[in-house]
Design a protein around this motif. Structure first.
Motif, PDB file in Angstrom:
ATOM      1  N   PHE B 136     -48.250 -10.565 -19.624  1.00  0.00           N
ATOM      2  CA  PHE B 136     -49.076 -11.385 -20.296  1.00  0.00           C
ATOM      3  C   PHE B 136     -48.937 -12.775 -20.519  1.00  0.00           C
ATOM      4  N   VAL B 137     -49.954 -13.555 -20.384  1.00  0.00           N
ATOM      5  CA  VAL B 137     -49.817 -14.855 -20.891  1.00  0.00           C
ATOM      6  C   VAL B 137     -49.933 -14.937 -22.415  1.00  0.00           C
ATOM      7  N   VAL B 138     -48.736 -15.551 -23.218  1.00  0.00           N
ATOM      8  CA  VAL B 138     -48.912 -15.521 -24.439  1.00  0.00           C
ATOM      9  C   VAL B 138     -50.157 -16.653 -24.877  1.00  0.00           C
ATOM     10  N   PRO B 139     -51.044 -16.151 -25.750  1.00  0.00           N
ATOM     11  CA  PRO B 139     -52.125 -17.233 -26.065  1.00  0.00           C
ATOM     12  C   PRO B 139     -51.714 -18.358 -27.024  1.00  0.00           C
ATOM     13  N   TYR B 140     -52.380 -19.280 -26.757  1.00  0.00           N
ATOM     14  CA  TYR B 140     -51.743 -20.591 -27.520  1.00  0.00           C
ATOM     15  C   TYR B 140     -52.360 -20.649 -28.935  1.00  0.00           C
ATOM     16  N   GLU B 141     -53.283 -19.691 -29.388  1.00  0.00           N
ATOM     17  CA  GLU B 141     -53.923 -19.985 -30.669  1.00  0.00           C
ATOM     18  C   GLU B 141     -52.799 -19.334 -31.783  1.00  0.00           C
ATOM     19  N   ARG B 142     -52.603 -19.889 -32.746  1.00  0.00           N
ATOM     20  CA  ARG B 142     -51.769 -19.189 -33.745  1.00  0.00           C
ATOM     21  C   ARG B 142     -52.286 -19.101 -35.250  1.00  0.00           C
ATOM     22  N   PRO B 143     -52.606 -18.074 -35.675  1.00  0.00           N
ATOM     23  CA  PRO B 143     -53.459 -18.265 -37.107  1.00  0.00           C
ATOM     24  C   PRO B 143     -52.577 -18.653 -38.148  1.00  0.00           C
ATOM     25  N   PHE B 144     -51.140 -18.272 -37.884  1.00  0.00           N
ATOM     26  CA  PHE B 144     -50.229 -18.663 -38.879  1.00  0.00           C
ATOM     27  C   PHE B 144     -49.414 -19.944 -38.552  1.00  0.00           C
ATOM     28  N   GLY B 145     -49.757 -20.696 -37.542  1.00  0.00           N
ATOM     29  CA  GLY B 145     -49.064 -21.828 -37.010  1.00  0.00           C
ATOM     30  C   GLY B 145     -47.629 -21.300 -36.602  1.00  0.00           C
ATOM     31  N   HIS B 146     -46.666 -22.012 -36.640  1.00  0.00           N
ATOM     32  CA  HIS B 146     -45.159 -21.582 -36.210  1.00  0.00           C
ATOM     33  C   HIS B 146     -44.917 -20.535 -37.055  1.00  0.00           C
ATOM     34  N   TYR B 147     -45.125 -20.239 -38.445  1.00  0.00           N
ATOM     35  CA  TYR B 147     -45.039 -19.040 -39.209  1.00  0.00           C
ATOM     36  C   TYR B 147     -45.250 -17.653 -38.423  1.00  0.00           C
ATOM     37  N   GLY B 148     -46.111 -17.844 -37.629  1.00  0.00           N
ATOM     38  CA  GLY B 148     -46.622 -16.763 -36.942  1.00  0.00           C
ATOM     39  C   GLY B 148     -45.644 -15.952 -36.081  1.00  0.00           C
ATOM     40  N   LEU B 149     -44.456 -16.618 -35.647  1.00  0.00           N
ATOM     41  CA  LEU B 149     -43.401 -15.704 -35.076  1.00  0.00           C
ATOM     42  C   LEU B 149     -42.932 -14.676 -36.046  1.00  0.00           C
ATOM     43  N   LYS B 150     -43.009 -14.992 -37.409  1.00  0.00           N
ATOM     44  CA  LYS B 150     -42.321 -13.854 -38.392  1.00  0.00           C
ATOM     45  C   LYS B 150     -43.350 -12.920 -38.595  1.00  0.00           C
ATOM     46  N   ALA B 151     -44.722 -13.234 -38.353  1.00  0.00           N
ATOM     47  CA  ALA B 151     -45.752 -12.436 -38.809  1.00  0.00           C
ATOM     48  C   ALA B 151     -46.035 -11.293 -37.555  1.00  0.00           C
ATOM     49  N   ALA B 152     -45.941 -10.097 -37.965  1.00  0.00           N
ATOM     50  CA  ALA B 152     -46.159  -9.136 -37.117  1.00  0.00           C
ATOM     51  C   ALA B 152     -47.609  -8.866 -36.673  1.00  0.00           C
ATOM     52  N   GLU B 153     -48.660  -9.256 -37.459  1.00  0.00           N
ATOM     53  CA  GLU B 153     -50.015  -8.910 -36.748  1.00  0.00           C
ATOM     54  C   GLU B 153     -50.640  -9.753 -36.284  1.00  0.00           C
ATOM     55  N   THR B 154     -50.169 -10.892 -35.586  1.00  0.00           N
ATOM     56  CA  THR B 154     -51.134 -11.567 -34.911  1.00  0.00           C
ATOM     57  C   THR B 154     -51.213 -11.222 -33.547  1.00  0.00           C
ATOM     58  N   PHE B 155     -52.359 -11.713 -32.681  1.00  0.00           N
ATOM     59  CA  PHE B 155     -52.402 -11.225 -31.256  1.00  0.00           C
ATOM     60  C   PHE B 155     -51.303 -11.976 -30.633  1.00  0.00           C
ATOM     61  N   GLN B 156     -50.928 -13.206 -31.064  1.00  0.00           N
ATOM     62  CA  GLN B 156     -49.891 -13.735 -30.239  1.00  0.00           C
ATOM     63  C   GLN B 156     -48.657 -13.030 -30.448  1.00  0.00           C
ATOM     64  N   SER B 157     -48.106 -12.465 -31.522  1.00  0.00           N
ATOM     65  CA  SER B 157     -46.847 -11.953 -31.833  1.00  0.00           C
ATOM     66  C   SER B 157     -46.985 -10.559 -30.868  1.00  0.00           C
ATOM     67  N   ALA B 158     -48.091 -10.059 -30.989  1.00  0.00           N
ATOM     68  CA  ALA B 158     -48.346  -8.553 -30.285  1.00  0.00           C
ATOM     69  C   ALA B 158     -48.180  -8.822 -28.621  1.00  0.00           C
ATOM     70  N   VAL B 159     -48.707  -9.835 -28.314  1.00  0.00           N
ATOM     71  CA  VAL B 159     -48.648 -10.359 -26.809  1.00  0.00           C
ATOM     72  C   VAL B 159     -47.166 -10.419 -26.177  1.00  0.00           C
ATOM     73  N   MET B 160     -46.526 -11.164 -27.281  1.00  0.00           N
ATOM     74  CA  MET B 160     -45.115 -11.417 -26.931  1.00  0.00           C
ATOM     75  C   MET B 160     -44.056 -10.160 -27.098  1.00  0.00           C
ATOM     76  N   GLU B 161     -44.408  -9.321 -27.893  1.00  0.00           N
ATOM     77  CA  GLU B 161     -43.792  -7.935 -28.048  1.00  0.00           C
ATOM     78  C   GLU B 161     -44.107  -7.066 -26.612  1.00  0.00           C
ATOM     79  N   LEU B 162     -45.417  -7.135 -26.330  1.00  0.00           N
ATOM     80  CA  LEU B 162     -45.823  -6.406 -25.068  1.00  0.00           C
ATOM     81  C   LEU B 162     -45.137  -6.645 -23.988  1.00  0.00           C
ATOM     82  N   ASN B 163     -44.925  -8.171 -23.942  1.00  0.00           N
ATOM     83  CA  ASN B 163     -44.278  -8.670 -22.643  1.00  0.00           C
ATOM     84  C   ASN B 163     -42.457  -8.094 -22.661  1.00  0.00           C
ATOM     85  N   ARG B 164     -42.143  -7.924 -23.913  1.00  0.00           N
ATOM     86  CA  ARG B 164     -40.785  -7.364 -23.967  1.00  0.00           C
ATOM     87  C   ARG B 164     -40.760  -6.006 -23.702  1.00  0.00           C
ATOM     88  N   GLU B 165     -41.666  -5.393 -24.138  1.00  0.00           N
ATOM     89  CA  GLU B 165     -42.044  -3.801 -23.712  1.00  0.00           C
ATOM     90  C   GLU B 165     -41.892  -3.722 -22.162  1.00  0.00           C
TER      91      GLU B 165
END
Lengths: 80, 596
Positions: B136-165
């Motif tokens: 899945f292409v990781v989306p570019y929108e980041r509701p937490f900005g850079h901090y979103g990498l540490k936030a578990a509940e964004t769509f962006q972090s979910a997509v990154m996690e799904l790719n690892r899965e």
């Protein structure tokens, strides 16, 4: 950009997309007039026109297009 | 792989070419399941496969029917009987299923990963074919900005996690290949790949102009699975591997190391070393004095590549085409498995002209862009990975020592005896399936039927001992270990034992291995009470050297089919074992052997 200029450039786009070097278009030309003009080539056409005129159209604008004339008027608005 | 420059992937040009396609031959049957519309992709696939001389017959499943088609045993997908299944999935579509509840967000990636794995399992249960799954292409929108990498509940972090899965799960399936859409998107930028408007208007996977990148990747992965992949890089030295001309500038005068222009060439060598370490053979082809060239490898402190990394040297004043012919003979690979890298346009054009099958990428003027250009062309897509890959160069060094030794013997027999060859015959098991599949996909010259079974199919035959008797042969001698070099699949018919597959790596030719194996086959047929052994030879462009293979063992030709296939039969009782100088050693007990 004048209407004839738009017409000339758009003709090139149509000929390219439909792969027909003799294709002629008028303001009233619509999907009914060109056999290969289906939903698939419609998208190709829009993307090719955006590229040729270095502009982009909104979803609403694309949905409102019915004839070549509609497309020409839309482009003319961009280059007013 | 892309044989031209990236410009040959222009969307509208490809569409036009699709209308003028003329490719013959048996079609490759490819099915596409997707939660996007795939209509725009189809003509691109046709053109890009045609560039690889492949005609494709494509089954396009309905929009968003991935689960429906894969889970239903009587779906059109299975009726089509594809040889490859492609699954394309969109981040836009995924976004629609991203849950509202916080607790569900946290488990979204794991659940979605399990759902996709269930699709692979369903397909594998019914078809022994490769499945190509997009990431899945990781989306570019980041509701937490850079901090979103540490936030578990964004769509962006979910997509990154799904790719690892997907990566973790795909590792458990030898026949599931990932097509890394996120890499493709990131190459030129996700903002130019993701196209919200085309998603809404046409359910398009991405911007149309980026669609050819995706199609080319699907072609790359498919043909690598068929065994067509680059195996060797042939490099020039002066101004390709280092800056300057060693004959003029001397070893000290070369630009190579950490500093300035030297860093450019060092970067290129680091790239090549990684290829060598992953099993690509490196050959040197240069107009130079060989002793001086080798001294650079030994003495220059900036050299990343060492003499031992080079499998073949062609350093002399002959033409590069002639030298590539010599390299090919030494390494026993096809021209189409060779990539030639030279900074000089004259040499590149000469090789293109004289040896059109060799892959000759157009290199940019600036050597700092070599790695980028070669990466974009994706020349080294792999269909599998085996432990042998990393030792491949060593095998050729062992061979050099054998050839040196052979010069001391007048009589072949005495030489073969002196090699102290040992062969190990084993079944298919989890420990060797990767290598078996790789050989089945790659072997061309010594391959009697060239049946390209996937790893999953090999696994299935390895378990179906009622109908098949598959065996592998590993060989070593006092100079080194060749590893697993021969695969035979015997098909048990009622009174006949059919040699369905008999292939061997050319590395071990002419030392009695094929005779050893035939002795084993006949011995097995006798013990099983078979009345005859049926051998088949299916001609291809590359296997003419084994055209009369069966005749030398006393098989009689029994049929010639329309396509040139010949059938040969032998009465096991009438066979006299061929003398060989090979000792047999029992296989080490495999922990998870499929059969004893």
């Amino acid at each position: 950009m004048t209407f004839p200029e738009i017409h000339t450039r758009l003709t090139t786009v149509f000929r390219d997309v439909f792969d027909n070097p003799k294709l002629e278009i008028t303001e009233t030309t619509s999907a009914q007039d060109i056999e290969e003009w289906d939903s698939l080539s419609h998208i190709n056409l829009i993307v090719a026109a955006e590229k040729a005129f270095a502009t982009s159209f909104t979803v609403k604008e694309v949905k409102a297009l019915n004839t070549v004339g509609d497309l020409m008027r839309l482009i003319a608005l961009r280059f007013k | 792989m892309l044989r031209g420059t990236h410009a040959s992937l222009e969307y509208h040009q490809l569409l036009k070419q699709a209308k003028r396609l003329a490719v013959d031959g048996d079609p490759l049957k490819l099915a596409i399941l997707a939660d996007v519309s795939t209509q725009h992709m189809i003509p691109l696939l046709r053109v890009l496969f045609a560039r690889e001389q492949l005609r494709v017959e494509i089954y396009e499943a309905g929009y968003d029917t991935v689960l429906l088609e894969s889970l239903n045993a009587s779906s059109d997908l299975y009726a089509f009987a594809p040889q490859v299944v492609v699954i394309l999935q969109s981040t836009f579509k995924l976004r629609g299923s991203f849950p509202d509840a916080r607790a569900e967000k946290a488990t979204f990636a794991a659940r979605k990963g399990a759902e996709i794995e269930a699709v692979w399992e369903a397909i594998q249960a019914r078809l022994s074919v490769p499945v190509i799954q997009s990431t899945f292409v990781v989306p570019y929108e980041r509701p937490f900005g850079h901090y979103g990498l540490k936030a578990a509940e964004t769509f962006q972090s979910a997509v990154m996690e799904l790719n690892r899965e997907l990566v973790q799960r795909a590792k458990r399936f030898a026949s599931v290949f990932l097509c890394d859409l996120d890499y493709l998107a990131a190459w030129r930028g996700r903002s130019s790949f993701l196209d919200e408007k085309l998603w809404i208007l046409a359910k398009s996977l991405c911007a149309l102009e980026r669609l050819p990148d995706v199609a080319q990747s699907l072609v790359d992965i498919t043909i690598a699975g068929l065994g067509r992949s680059a195996k060797c890089v042939v490099v020039d030295l002066d101004n390709t591997l280092w800056g300057g001309v060693v004959g003029d500038d001397g070893i000290e005068g070369l630009a190579l190391g950490e500093l300035d222009e030297g860093g450019v060439f060092r970067g290129f060598q680091l790239f090549l070393r990684e290829l060598v370490q992953r099993g690509i053979l490196l050959a040197v082809c240069s107009k130079n004095d060989e002793a001086l060239a080798r001294r650079v490898f030994r003495e220059h402190p900036g050299m990343v590549l060492k003499e031992a990394d080079v499998a073949a040297w062609a350093v002399n004043w002959d033409s590069k085409a002639a030298n590539i012919v010599a390299i090919r003979e030494k390494l026993h690979i096809g021209y189409d498995a060779m990539v030639f890298l030279d900074d000089h346009p004259f040499e590149r054009n000469l090789v293109r002209q004289m040896l059109p099958q060799v892959i000759v990428p157009e290199l940019p003027e600036d050597p700092a862009l070599y790695v980028r250009t070669l990466s974009e062309l994706n020349l080294f897509e792999a269909g599998s990975q085996s432990g042998l890959d990393t030792q491949r160069t060593q095998l050729y060094h062992d061979q050099d020592r054998r050839e040196q030794e052979a010069k001391n013997f007048k009589d072949v027999q005495a030489y073969l005896q002196s090699l102290q060859t040992v062969a190990t015959v084993d079944a298919f098991h989890a420990g060797n399936l990767g290598r078996v599949a790789q050989l089945i996909q790659r072997s061309n010259q010594f391959n009697l039927t060239t049946a390209r079974y996937s790893e999953a199919q090999c696994d299935a035959m390895g378990r179906d001992l009622k109908n098949y008797y598959p065996l592998t042969v590993s060989v070593q001698d006092r100079f080194g270990d060749f590893g697993l070099v021969c695969v035979v699949i015997l098909h048990r018919l009622e009174r006949t034992l059919e040699i369905d597959t008999f292939l061997m790596s050319c590395r071990v030719l002419q030392r009695g291995v094929e005779q050893f194996v035939m002795n084993k086959i006949v011995d097995y047929a006798r013990r099983g009470g078979y009345e005859q052994i049926l051998g088949r030879y299916r001609p291809t462009a590359k296997n003419v050297r084994v055209k009369d293979f069966f005749r030398q063992f006393g098989f009689g030709q029994s049929a010639i089919l329309g396509d040139g296939e010949t059938h040969w039969v032998l009465d096991p009782a009438a066979y006299t074992p061929v003398p060989v100088w090979i000792d047999e050693r029992a296989p080490a007990p495999a922990h998870d052997a499929i059969s004893a």
